[in-house]
Design a protein around this motif. Structure first.
Motif, PDB file in Angstrom:
ATOM      1  N   THR A   1      11.529  -4.459  -3.940  1.00 16.16           N
ATOM      2  CA  THR A   1      12.678  -4.480  -2.380  1.00 16.16           C
ATOM      3  C   THR A   1      11.867  -4.228  -1.793  1.00 16.16           C
ATOM      4  N   ILE A   2      11.673  -4.462  -0.335  1.00 16.20           N
ATOM      5  CA  ILE A   2      11.329  -4.223   0.540  1.00 16.20           C
ATOM      6  C   ILE A   2      12.041  -3.830   1.995  1.00 16.20           C
TER       7      ILE A   2
ATOM      8  N   LEU B   1       8.864  -1.843 -15.563  1.00 20.65           N
ATOM      9  CA  LEU B   1      10.071  -2.280 -15.709  1.00 20.65           C
ATOM     10  C   LEU B   1      11.163  -1.874 -16.299  1.00 20.65           C
ATOM     11  N   PHE B   2      10.002  -1.572 -18.097  1.00 23.12           N
ATOM     12  CA  PHE B   2      10.818  -1.237 -18.952  1.00 23.12           C
ATOM     13  C   PHE B   2      10.917  -0.033 -18.508  1.00 23.12           C
ATOM     14  N   SER B   3       9.979   1.177 -18.660  1.00 22.84           N
ATOM     15  CA  SER B   3      10.052   2.313 -18.710  1.00 22.84           C
ATOM     16  C   SER B   3      11.216   2.818 -17.434  1.00 22.84           C
ATOM     17  N   LEU B   4      11.590   2.588 -16.204  1.00 22.40           N
ATOM     18  CA  LEU B   4      12.599   2.697 -15.123  1.00 22.40           C
ATOM     19  C   LEU B   4      13.620   2.306 -14.849  1.00 22.40           C
ATOM     20  N   GLY B   5      13.793   0.932 -15.256  1.00 21.13           N
ATOM     21  CA  GLY B   5      14.248  -0.195 -15.175  1.00 21.13           C
ATOM     22  C   GLY B   5      15.052   0.062 -14.416  1.00 21.13           C
ATOM     23  N   GLN B   6      14.365  -0.243 -13.328  1.00 25.60           N
ATOM     24  CA  GLN B   6      14.496  -1.202 -11.586  1.00 25.60           C
ATOM     25  C   GLN B   6      13.779  -1.398 -11.627  1.00 25.60           C
ATOM     26  N   LYS B   7      14.282  -2.073  -9.780  1.00 22.69           N
ATOM     27  CA  LYS B   7      12.647  -2.659  -9.004  1.00 22.69           C
ATOM     28  C   LYS B   7      12.160  -1.405  -8.522  1.00 22.69           C
ATOM     29  N   PRO B   8      10.722  -1.945  -8.099  1.00 23.45           N
ATOM     30  CA  PRO B   8      10.443  -0.679  -7.764  1.00 23.45           C
ATOM     31  C   PRO B   8      10.061  -1.466  -6.227  1.00 23.45           C
ATOM     32  N   THR B   9      10.389  -0.646  -4.561  1.00 20.65           N
ATOM     33  CA  THR B   9      10.234  -0.453  -3.340  1.00 20.65           C
ATOM     34  C   THR B   9       9.083  -0.281  -2.327  1.00 20.65           C
ATOM     35  N   PHE B  10       8.771  -1.151  -1.805  1.00 19.07           N
ATOM     36  CA  PHE B  10       7.608  -1.218  -1.082  1.00 19.07           C
ATOM     37  C   PHE B  10       7.781  -1.488   0.468  1.00 19.07           C
TER      38      PHE B  10
ATOM     39  N   ALA C   1       0.969  -9.140  17.607  1.00 22.70           N
ATOM     40  CA  ALA C   1       2.409  -8.464  18.013  1.00 22.70           C
ATOM     41  C   ALA C   1       2.568  -8.069  16.134  1.00 22.70           C
ATOM     42  N   PRO C   2       3.101  -6.697  16.640  1.00 20.53           N
ATOM     43  CA  PRO C   2       4.770  -6.322  14.486  1.00 20.53           C
ATOM     44  C   PRO C   2       4.925  -7.667  14.279  1.00 20.53           C
ATOM     45  N   LYS C   3       5.608  -8.617  15.412  1.00 23.67           N
ATOM     46  CA  LYS C   3       6.382  -9.691  15.022  1.00 23.67           C
ATOM     47  C   LYS C   3       5.576 -10.659  14.132  1.00 23.67           C
ATOM     48  N   ASN C   4       3.964 -10.445  14.285  1.00 24.73           N
ATOM     49  CA  ASN C   4       3.271 -11.292  13.599  1.00 24.73           C
ATOM     50  C   ASN C   4       2.790 -11.436  12.223  1.00 24.73           C
ATOM     51  N   ILE C   5       3.432 -10.153  11.489  1.00 26.64           N
ATOM     52  CA  ILE C   5       3.406  -9.078  10.585  1.00 26.64           C
ATOM     53  C   ILE C   5       3.871 -10.014   9.120  1.00 26.64           C
ATOM     54  N   LEU C   6       4.185 -10.394   8.909  1.00 30.24           N
ATOM     55  CA  LEU C   6       5.148 -11.539   7.951  1.00 30.24           C
ATOM     56  C   LEU C   6       4.487 -10.975   6.391  1.00 30.24           C
ATOM     57  N   LEU C   7       6.151 -10.100   5.520  1.00 23.65           N
ATOM     58  CA  LEU C   7       6.035 -10.177   4.017  1.00 23.65           C
ATOM     59  C   LEU C   7       6.403 -11.247   3.413  1.00 23.65           C
ATOM     60  N   PRO C   8       6.144 -11.764   1.802  1.00 27.46           N
ATOM     61  CA  PRO C   8       6.826 -12.178   1.802  1.00 27.46           C
ATOM     62  C   PRO C   8       7.826 -12.219   1.544  1.00 27.46           C
ATOM     63  N   ASN C   9       8.895 -13.718   0.872  1.00 31.73           N
ATOM     64  CA  ASN C   9      10.366 -13.555   0.563  1.00 31.73           C
ATOM     65  C   ASN C   9      10.957 -13.548  -0.277  1.00 31.73           C
ATOM     66  N   ASP C  10      10.591 -13.600  -1.778  1.00 28.02           N
ATOM     67  CA  ASP C  10      10.601 -13.591  -2.918  1.00 28.02           C
ATOM     68  C   ASP C  10      10.794 -12.163  -3.124  1.00 28.02           C
TER      69      ASP C  10
ATOM     70  N   TRP D   1       3.841   1.438  -2.614  1.00 26.69           N
ATOM     71  CA  TRP D   1       4.872   1.301  -3.900  1.00 26.69           C
ATOM     72  C   TRP D   1       5.493   3.046  -4.005  1.00 26.69           C
ATOM     73  N   LYS D   2       7.144   2.885  -3.911  1.00 32.02           N
ATOM     74  CA  LYS D   2       7.924   4.427  -4.291  1.00 32.02           C
ATOM     75  C   LYS D   2       8.574   3.673  -5.803  1.00 32.02           C
ATOM     76  N   ASN D   3       9.353   4.374  -6.525  1.00 28.94           N
ATOM     77  CA  ASN D   3      10.227   3.847  -7.542  1.00 28.94           C
ATOM     78  C   ASN D   3       9.448   3.892  -8.082  1.00 28.94           C
ATOM     79  N   VAL D   4       7.828   3.673  -8.341  1.00 34.69           N
ATOM     80  CA  VAL D   4       7.211   2.915  -9.918  1.00 34.69           C
ATOM     81  C   VAL D   4       6.122   4.677  -9.820  1.00 34.69           C
ATOM     82  N   PRO D   5       5.400   4.595 -11.863  1.00 35.38           N
ATOM     83  CA  PRO D   5       5.386   4.940 -11.892  1.00 35.38           C
ATOM     84  C   PRO D   5       3.911   5.846 -11.309  1.00 35.38           C
TER      85      PRO D   5
END
Length: 135
Positions: free
Chosen positions: A124-125, A47-56, A110-119, A73-77
């Motif tokens: 970002t996802i 957060l302090f070095s890139l100043g942006q949210k990581p992307t999952f 089933a693909p619809k039964n893999i749920l990712l965090p809402n927060d 993860w993308k957009n990360v060190p």
């Protein structure tokens, strides 16, 4: 500052802007590391070095018989890793994504039964390369 923010994303952006403008970002990162432990250290550095949210990033391939869930993860060190809990058929499973693509294979899911965090206030996802399932 927190009370003035309209949303979590707005608050997060204001915090990052504040820390990036100050010369004391490293002491702030050290404070968070001391308070929250090693697992959060890389998040603070990111957060302090890139100043942006990581992307999952992830994609799902296959069918219920054999389903592949690929993620990173993308957009990360370099060497960044941060755990997430995903819900697979109603059971939580901890994954520890890094910058390298990783893969899990599920049978009878089933693909619809893999749920990712809402927060998503601190990351970002982004689904890659496949249509949304279960919609």
């Amino acid at each position: 500052m927190r009370k003035q923010a309209v949303s979590e994303d707005s608050w997060f952006s204001q915090l990052i802007s504040f820390l990036n403008q100050k010369e004391n970002a490293k002491p702030a990162a050290a404070f968070f590391q001391e308070q929250m432990g090693k697992e959060r250290t890389q998040r603070m550095e990111q957060l302090f070095s890139l100043g942006q949210k990581p992307t999952f990033q992830y994609f799902v391939d296959g069918k219920k018989r054999k389903l592949k869930f690929t993620y990173r993860w993308k957009n990360v060190p370099p060497n960044f890793s941060y755990p997430l809990n995903i819900n697979v058929n109603g059971n939580y499973q901890k994954i520890i994504p890094t910058t390298a693509w990783q893969e899990l294979t599920f049978r009878g899911v089933a693909p619809k039964n893999i749920l990712l965090p809402n927060d998503q206030t601190s990351y970002t996802i982004k689904e890659e390369g496949v249509p949304k399932y279960g919609q």
